[in-house]
Design a protein around this motif. Structure first.
Motif, short mmCIF file in Angstrom:
data_model
loop_
_atom_site.label_atom_id
_atom_site.label_comp_id
_atom_site.label_asym_id
_atom_site.label_seq_id
_atom_site.Cartn_x
_atom_site.Cartn_y
_atom_site.Cartn_z
N MET A 208 -13.03 -0.77 5.71
CA MET A 208 -11.92 -1.33 4.99
C MET A 208 -11.32 -0.32 4.02
O MET A 208 -10.10 -0.25 3.89
N ASP A 209 -12.18 0.44 3.31
CA ASP A 209 -11.68 1.45 2.38
C ASP A 209 -10.92 2.55 3.10
O ASP A 209 -9.94 3.07 2.58
N LYS A 210 -11.42 2.89 4.30
CA LYS A 210 -10.75 3.94 5.07
C LYS A 210 -9.33 3.48 5.46
O LYS A 210 -8.38 4.25 5.39
N LEU A 211 -9.21 2.22 5.84
CA LEU A 211 -7.91 1.68 6.20
C LEU A 211 -6.98 1.66 4.98
O LEU A 211 -5.79 1.99 5.07
N ARG A 212 -7.51 1.28 3.82
CA ARG A 212 -6.72 1.25 2.60
C ARG A 212 -6.26 2.66 2.23
O ARG A 212 -5.11 2.87 1.84
N ASN A 213 -7.16 3.64 2.35
CA ASN A 213 -6.82 5.03 2.05
C ASN A 213 -5.73 5.54 2.99
O ASN A 213 -4.82 6.26 2.57
N MET A 214 -5.82 5.17 4.25
CA MET A 214 -4.80 5.60 5.21
C MET A 214 -3.45 4.96 4.87
O MET A 214 -2.41 5.60 4.99
N ALA A 215 -3.48 3.70 4.46
CA ALA A 215 -2.24 3.02 4.10
C ALA A 215 -1.62 3.66 2.87
O ALA A 215 -0.40 3.87 2.80
N LEU A 216 -2.45 3.99 1.87
CA LEU A 216 -1.94 4.67 0.67
C LEU A 216 -1.38 6.04 1.00
O LEU A 216 -0.34 6.44 0.49
N ALA A 217 -2.07 6.77 1.87
CA ALA A 217 -1.58 8.09 2.27
C ALA A 217 -0.25 7.98 3.01
O ALA A 217 0.67 8.77 2.78
N ALA A 218 -0.13 6.98 3.87
CA ALA A 218 1.13 6.77 4.59
C ALA A 218 2.25 6.40 3.63
O ALA A 218 3.39 6.86 3.76
N GLU A 219 1.91 5.56 2.64
CA GLU A 219 2.92 5.16 1.65
C GLU A 219 3.37 6.36 0.82
O GLU A 219 4.57 6.55 0.57
N LEU A 220 2.42 7.20 0.40
CA LEU A 220 2.79 8.40 -0.37
C LEU A 220 3.64 9.34 0.46
O LEU A 220 4.61 9.91 -0.03
N TRP A 221 3.30 9.50 1.74
CA TRP A 221 4.08 10.39 2.62
C TRP A 221 5.50 9.86 2.76
O TRP A 221 6.48 10.61 2.69
N PHE A 222 5.61 8.53 2.93
CA PHE A 222 6.93 7.92 3.10
C PHE A 222 7.76 8.05 1.82
O PHE A 222 8.96 8.31 1.86
N MET A 223 7.11 7.87 0.66
CA MET A 223 7.83 8.01 -0.61
C MET A 223 8.32 9.44 -0.81
O MET A 223 9.44 9.67 -1.25
N LYS A 224 7.48 10.42 -0.48
CA LYS A 224 7.90 11.82 -0.58
C LYS A 224 9.07 12.10 0.35
O LYS A 224 9.99 12.84 0.01
N LEU A 225 9.01 11.51 1.53
CA LEU A 225 10.09 11.70 2.50
C LEU A 225 11.40 11.11 1.98
O LEU A 225 12.47 11.72 2.12
#
Length: 74
Positions: A1-18
Motif C-alpha cells: 500500500m505504501d509503495k502504491l501511495r509513493n508512486m501516486a505522489l511521484a506521479a502527482e509531483l511529475w504532473f505538477m512539474k510538467l
C-alpha cells in the motif's frame, strides 16, 4: 500500500512539474517588437515636437541646477 501511495505522489509531483514548466513562447518577442515599432513611428512622426520637448526639459533642469549651485550657503 505504501509503495502504491509513493508512486501516486511521484506521479502527482511529475504532473505538477510538467504543468508549472514555462515555455519561452513567442508572445513576449512579438510584444517587444510591436512596442519598438510604435516607438519608432512616434519618434519619426513627432520628431520636431519631441526635440522641442527635450530642449524645454533640459533648459528647465539647467536653470534649476544653476539656482541650486549659486544659492548662498548658511
Amino acid at each position: 500500500m505504501d509503495k502504491l501511495r509513493n508512486m501516486a505522489l511521484a506521479a502527482e509531483l511529475w504532473f505538477m512539474k510538467l504543468r508549472m514548466r514555462r515555455d519561452p513562447g513567442i508572445d513576449g518577442i512579438l510584444v517587444t517588437v510591436g512596442l519598438c515599432i510604435i516607438a519608432l513611428l512616434l519618434c519619426v512622426v513627432m520628431k520636431d515636437s519631441l526635440a522641442q520637448f527635450i530642449k524645454t526639459i533640459v533648459a528647465s533642469l539647467t536653470d534649476e541646477a544653476s539656482g541650486i549651485l549659486t544659492a548662498p550657503r548658511n
